[in-house]
Scaffold this motif. Structure first.
Motif, PDB file in Angstrom:
ATOM      1  N   TRP A  89     -10.579   3.155 -11.485  1.00 32.00           N
ATOM      2  CA  TRP A  89     -11.364   2.264 -10.633  1.00 32.00           C
ATOM      3  C   TRP A  89     -10.417   1.279  -9.955  1.00 32.00           C
ATOM      4  N   GLY A  90     -10.054   1.547  -8.711  1.00 30.43           N
ATOM      5  CA  GLY A  90      -9.116   0.697  -7.997  1.00 30.43           C
ATOM      6  C   GLY A  90      -9.609  -0.723  -7.812  1.00 30.43           C
ATOM      7  N   PRO A  91     -10.859  -0.929  -7.370  1.00 27.05           N
ATOM      8  CA  PRO A  91     -11.376  -2.300  -7.264  1.00 27.05           C
ATOM      9  C   PRO A  91     -11.675  -2.845  -8.669  1.00 27.05           C
ATOM     10  N   GLY A  92     -10.619  -3.134  -9.410  1.00 28.93           N
ATOM     11  CA  GLY A  92     -10.783  -3.498 -10.810  1.00 28.93           C
ATOM     12  C   GLY A  92     -11.574  -4.760 -11.022  1.00 28.93           C
ATOM     13  N   HIS A  93     -11.706  -5.588  -9.968  1.00 29.22           N
ATOM     14  CA  HIS A  93     -12.533  -6.777 -10.129  1.00 29.22           C
ATOM     15  C   HIS A  93     -14.015  -6.417 -10.150  1.00 29.22           C
ATOM     16  N   GLY A  94     -14.320  -5.128 -10.008  1.00 31.07           N
ATOM     17  CA  GLY A  94     -15.693  -4.678 -10.182  1.00 31.07           C
ATOM     18  C   GLY A  94     -15.997  -4.400 -11.640  1.00 31.07           C
ATOM     19  N   ALA A 140     -10.302  -3.802 -17.765  1.00 34.39           N
ATOM     20  CA  ALA A 140      -9.166  -4.171 -18.588  1.00 34.39           C
ATOM     21  C   ALA A 140      -9.076  -3.217 -19.774  1.00 34.39           C
ATOM     22  N   PRO A 141      -8.062  -3.374 -20.624  1.00 39.04           N
ATOM     23  CA  PRO A 141      -7.974  -2.495 -21.801  1.00 39.04           C
ATOM     24  C   PRO A 141      -9.222  -2.528 -22.671  1.00 39.04           C
ATOM     25  N   GLU A 142      -9.917  -3.641 -22.684  1.00 37.01           N
ATOM     26  CA  GLU A 142     -11.138  -3.736 -23.484  1.00 37.01           C
ATOM     27  C   GLU A 142     -12.254  -2.831 -22.981  1.00 37.01           C
ATOM     28  N   THR A 143     -12.128  -2.337 -21.732  1.00 33.67           N
ATOM     29  CA  THR A 143     -13.175  -1.528 -21.121  1.00 33.67           C
ATOM     30  C   THR A 143     -13.021  -0.067 -21.506  1.00 33.67           C
ATOM     31  N   PRO A 144     -13.972   0.507 -22.219  1.00 31.62           N
ATOM     32  CA  PRO A 144     -13.864   1.934 -22.563  1.00 31.62           C
ATOM     33  C   PRO A 144     -13.760   2.810 -21.312  1.00 31.62           C
ATOM     34  N   GLY A 145     -12.911   3.822 -21.395  1.00 31.43           N
ATOM     35  CA  GLY A 145     -12.747   4.741 -20.280  1.00 31.43           C
ATOM     36  C   GLY A 145     -11.746   4.314 -19.240  1.00 31.43           C
ATOM     37  N   SER A 146     -11.098   3.151 -19.428  1.00 27.87           N
ATOM     38  CA  SER A 146     -10.194   2.638 -18.404  1.00 27.87           C
ATOM     39  C   SER A 146      -8.743   2.902 -18.776  1.00 27.87           C
ATOM     40  N   ILE A 147      -7.923   3.173 -17.756  1.00 26.11           N
ATOM     41  CA  ILE A 147      -6.477   3.200 -17.926  1.00 26.11           C
ATOM     42  C   ILE A 147      -5.816   2.289 -16.897  1.00 26.11           C
ATOM     43  N   HIS A 148      -6.580   1.467 -16.237  1.00 27.45           N
ATOM     44  CA  HIS A 148      -6.081   0.771 -15.052  1.00 27.45           C
ATOM     45  C   HIS A 148      -6.554  -0.663 -15.072  1.00 27.45           C
ATOM     46  N   GLU A 149      -5.617  -1.609 -15.183  1.00 27.53           N
ATOM     47  CA  GLU A 149      -5.929  -3.035 -15.104  1.00 27.53           C
ATOM     48  C   GLU A 149      -6.206  -3.395 -13.655  1.00 27.53           C
ATOM     49  N   GLY A 150      -7.337  -3.995 -13.412  1.00 24.01           N
ATOM     50  CA  GLY A 150      -7.746  -4.237 -12.037  1.00 24.01           C
ATOM     51  C   GLY A 150      -7.330  -5.560 -11.461  1.00 24.01           C
ATOM     52  N   GLY A 151      -6.531  -6.342 -12.177  1.00 25.82           N
ATOM     53  CA  GLY A 151      -6.193  -7.659 -11.670  1.00 25.82           C
ATOM     54  C   GLY A 151      -5.309  -7.629 -10.438  1.00 25.82           C
ATOM     55  N   GLU A 152      -4.423  -6.641 -10.367  1.00 23.65           N
ATOM     56  CA  GLU A 152      -3.503  -6.542  -9.239  1.00 23.65           C
ATOM     57  C   GLU A 152      -3.751  -5.232  -8.504  1.00 23.65           C
ATOM     58  N   LEU A 153      -3.894  -5.314  -7.210  1.00 26.41           N
ATOM     59  CA  LEU A 153      -4.292  -4.155  -6.434  1.00 26.41           C
ATOM     60  C   LEU A 153      -3.089  -3.360  -5.941  1.00 26.41           C
ATOM     61  N   GLY A 154      -3.289  -2.062  -5.747  1.00 27.80           N
ATOM     62  CA  GLY A 154      -2.288  -1.228  -5.126  1.00 27.80           C
ATOM     63  C   GLY A 154      -1.865  -0.015  -5.924  1.00 27.80           C
ATOM     64  N   TYR A 155      -2.286   0.088  -7.184  1.00 28.23           N
ATOM     65  CA  TYR A 155      -1.706   1.099  -8.065  1.00 28.23           C
ATOM     66  C   TYR A 155      -2.685   2.167  -8.527  1.00 28.23           C
ATOM     67  N   ALA A 156      -3.919   2.112  -8.070  1.00 38.06           N
ATOM     68  CA  ALA A 156      -4.937   3.016  -8.600  1.00 38.06           C
ATOM     69  C   ALA A 156      -4.585   4.481  -8.343  1.00 38.06           C
ATOM     70  N   LEU A 157      -4.209   4.800  -7.129  1.00 37.80           N
ATOM     71  CA  LEU A 157      -4.033   6.207  -6.777  1.00 37.80           C
ATOM     72  C   LEU A 157      -2.803   6.805  -7.446  1.00 37.80           C
ATOM     73  N   THR A 158      -1.717   6.032  -7.556  1.00 37.66           N
ATOM     74  CA  THR A 158      -0.547   6.566  -8.240  1.00 37.66           C
ATOM     75  C   THR A 158      -0.818   6.729  -9.735  1.00 37.66           C
TER      76      THR A 158
END
Length: 795
Positions: A89-94, A140-158
């Motif tokens: 989820w790239g828009p991690g602030h969601g 965040a890591p606390e979110t089940p199913g996540s591997i992507h910290e959403g605080g900083e944008l730009g890294y979702a696709l890689t």
């Protein structure tokens, strides 16, 4: 991902099917709004009152409806096609959206049993969000199913591509926000499709979500003419499918059709490559989803437009506790989702809401691919004796340390050929960094055009080179987080390009270590070479040893920095870091020929200690404390310190000199500040409490002072290191320019040992004369002084 049976086409979806999808979407939207606003009355069983509202309203609504929509439709295709899937989820602030969907599917309550899937659990879910003692507003890591910290944008696709590599049965969906799409790393990430092998890798389905706005401004891609945007994405090599609208029923049917079309095309590409022998690079599909920002939220607040504008980005109604009108509008907003249809009297989601939700590990919140430690296997590292160099006498034979390491990595790559869970990434530097032995076991991943002049390119290669440190970092993070192993090789100076990315990964690991349900993953291992002291051909622009400073500022339980001084200690260090878990390990080692000091057994023992006295190099006899300690960390500083020890042995034989080498920089810290830190008694025994310590260090001198500032002997510590004196010059001139050379170290000893300045004035002057002679020599001959270039250890 399998395509053994043809899935139902979207045309077979009935009106009831669409209604059920809409019910799930409405339920997720309701839960997202509730998390932002409510701390009581979760099911609105009574009129909304100010005391039901959180005192501080934090969170992001604007992107949540779009994320909920994507999650809803991913549920349907996962269930209908029996997919193994992960979503980044790239828009991690969601965060409210992903938490809402995890709660709806039950994976959240399984992970956190105190947040049950009923009214009480819903209330707890709402209250904990962005609340003291609760969970962050970002994914965040606390979110089940996540591997992507959403605080900083730009890294979702890689991250998504990293997760897909070597997972041939996995579909990785990736939602890219249109704000995130403006970043440099994300712009480069579109090229990851040139590295995705349709035979051995999984598939990535990018979903570019255009809702038009960032925090306060329009987004670039959302304002491009449709034809220009389509041409841009096709130019990146994608096959875009466009979905647009603000009518829920129309959008549901269009998005369902788009997902089916995209997955059919993915299955076709994989089938062509895996069973029909196709070798042409696929034009992978992607979805462009254009919906209003803050969709289904308040259309206007205080006479100003909100839905579809930047004003919906965070909290559309901000004065709810104090403004009765806002409170009324919030209640109307919440009730517009018709929660009585979505949750039963006990607060459980209805059968209609859950109809398309997958079961078990197929749920996005329960997928083992998002908890990579569940999939991780130990890395088969061959015996170091197969690669160790022979050392009959210290400082007489030279090897290129990273070339020796390259042989070990080749064996690791060969040992993982069938299981395919080890990769080496780097920005076009594998051969330059002397790791080209890897090509004996694998090639370089490449799906684009090849020419007869190319070397080592391979469709199924597991060495990954692209001239973007951001992509290398993101690919490796995604690879590690989904249960595999790897190494990032980089020129030392340019590791700084990913300073912010590694910072985010360190924070992820620190938090993950505190979550009992997250299993440890393989460490993120950096090999920094082509380092500051041997950039004599590239010059000042390539001379920066500060990445270790950045790393050692971070969470002590996560970060490690190693400076092995020769080939065997590099092998021993590599064996350790490749087997480690949940760390960020930084290993700094040279690629140029350097002296071998230790046998393999000695190297292993030295690395296990992290720091130790090299008795063979000093002149103390054990009957008294040394007069001076010559300490060193790093290959070139070790050379200069030992050369200085040799000069002292010759010119001041009565001086008791102790030589201490540091491999693990954290050993200099007190035990209370780092798990590897030395207790004061151990530090004092090694470095003494009151004798001069002349420390030759690889990087910026103040790092050593910062690490050791609380030690009793800190006032007697004098550190030499890099001080931003660089150019294109000879190797020895680099150390001399920065006062790290052997002659300067001897002068430091003379200056700092009490009484020695008067007795050894001739020695000091002789050292200064050599430094002056060096200056003239290199300008005439272009090479270092013969006594430097031809030096060997004669102790």
């Amino acid at each position: 991902m399998t395509d053994a049976t043809a899935p139902p086409t979207t045309s077979e979806l009935s009106a009831t099917d669409i209604e059920d999808l809409d019910a799930h979407w409405r339920a997720a939207n309701y839960l997202a709004v509730g998390q932002i606003y409510l701390m009581a009355n979760p099911l609105l069983t009574e009129p909304l009152a100010p005391e039901h509202i959180k005192p501080r309203l934090l969170g992001h609504w604007g992107t949540s409806p779009g994320l909920n929509l994507v999650h809803t439709h991913l549920n349907r295709v996962i269930r209908q096609r029996d997919l193994r899937a992960l979503c980044v989820w790239g828009p991690g602030h969601g965060g409210p959206a992903v938490l809402a969907n995890s709660w709806l599917e039950g994976s959240y309550s399984e992970t956190y049993p105190d947040i049950s899937r009923d009214a009480a659990g819903m209330g707890a879910l709402f209250k904990q969000f962005s609340f003291p003692g609760g969970v962050p507003s970002h994914i965040a890591p606390e979110t089940p199913g996540s591997i992507h910290e959403g605080g900083e944008l730009g890294y979702a696709l890689t991250h998504a591509y990293g997760a897909a590599f070597d997972h041939p049965d996995l579909l990785v969906a990736c939602v890219v926000g249109d704000g995130e799409a403006e970043t440099g790393p994300l712009a480069a990430s579109w090229h990851s499709n040139k590295f995705l092998d349709p035979v051995h890798d999984g598939a990535v389905l990018p979903i570019l979500h255009l809702n038009g706005y960032k925090i306060a401004n329009p987004t670039v891609l959302a304002r491009l003419p449709a034809e220009e945007l389509d041409s841009l994405l096709r130019g990146y090599g994608h096959d875009p499918i466009h979905v647009e609208g603000d009518d829920p029923g129309t959008v549901h049917r269009a998005l369902a059709a788009a997902m089916d079309l995209a997955l059919d095309r993915i299955a076709g590409h994989q089938r062509a490559a895996r069973t029909e022998g196709a070798t042409e690079r696929p034009r992978w599909p992607m979805i462009v989803l254009r919906t209003p920002k803050g969709w289904t939220g308040p259309k206007e607040v205080d006479g100003l437009p909100v839905e579809g504008t930047w004003r919906s980005h965070q909290v559309p109604l901000s004065g709810v506790r104090d403004n009765p009108g806002h409170l009324r509008e919030l209640e109307e907003w919440l009730r517009s989702y018709r929660p009585g249809e979505l949750f039963d009297s006990s607060g459980r989601p209805t059968e209609q809401v859950l109809r398309w939700v997958p079961e078990g590990a197929s749920r996005l919140g329960a997928t083992p691919y998002a908890n990579g430690g569940l999939l991780l296997r130990d890395l088969p590292v061959p015996p170091l004796t197969d690669h160790a160099v022979r050392v009959d006498k210290p400082g007489t034979v030279m090897h290129e340390p990273t070339r020796v390491l390259g042989g070990l990595l080749e064996d690791v790559m060969a040992a993982t050929a069938d299981r395919r869970d080890f990769r080496v990434v780097g920005p076009d530097e594998t051969a330059s960094n002397r790791l080209d032995a890897l090509y004996g076991a694998t090639g370089k991943a490449w799906q684009a055009e090849t020419l007869p002049t190319d070397e080592h390119l391979s469709r199924d290669g597991r060495v990954m080179e692209v001239l973007s440190e951001h992509l290398c970092q993101g690919w490796l993070e995604g690879y590690l987080l989904t249960g595999r192993h790897g190494l990032f090789s980089s020129y030392e100076a340019f590791a700084h390009i990913v300073d912010s990315m590694v910072n985010q990964h360190i924070k992820w690991l620190r938090t993950s270590r505190r979550l009992v349900w997250r299993r440890p993953i393989a460490s993120l291992n950096y090999l920094l070479t082509s380092h500051v002291w041997r950039q004599d051909h590239n010059g000042f622009s390539h001379q920066d040893p500060g990445f270790v400073d950045h790393i050692l500022n971070k969470s002590p339980e996560v970060v490690r920095v190693y400076l092995p001084p020769d080939a065997n200690t590099l092998l021993a260090t590599a064996e350790h870091v490749l087997a480690s878990r949940d760390y960020v390990n930084v290993v700094v080692a040279g690629k140029q020929p350097s002296f071998d000091w230790l046998t393999l057994d000695q190297a292993r023992a030295h690395c296990a200690r992290g720091v130790g006295a090299w008795e063979w190099a000093g002149t103390e006899d054990g009957s008294r404390e040394p007069d001076v300690v010559l300490a060193c960390a790093g290959d070139v500083p070790t050379l200069e310190a030992l050369a200085a020890a040799g000069l002292l042995r010759r010119h001041l034989p009565e001086l008791a000199v102790r030589v201490v080498n540091v491999v693990d920089m954290a050993r200099l810290l007190p035990r209370e500040e780092h798990p590897h830190g030395m207790p004061d008694a151990e530090y004092d025994a090694l470095f003494t409490r009151d004798k001069p310590v002349i420390f030759a260090y690889h990087g910026y001198p103040w790092l050593v002072h910062r690490l050791a500032y609380r030690r009793a002997g800190h006032a007697h510590l004098h550190v030499r290191g890099y001080k931003e004196e660089g150019t294109t010059t000879t190797p020895f001139d680099m150390v001399l320019r920065n006062d790290l050379d052997r002659y300067r170290l001897v002068m430091d000893v003379v200056d700092r040992v009490p009484g020695l300045g008067v007795r050894a004035v001739g020695v000091r002057q002789a050292m200064a004369d050599v430094r002056s002679r060096h200056h003239d020599w290199i300008r005439e001959h272009g090479t270092d002084l013969p006594e430097v270039a031809d030096w060997t250890w004669d102790g």
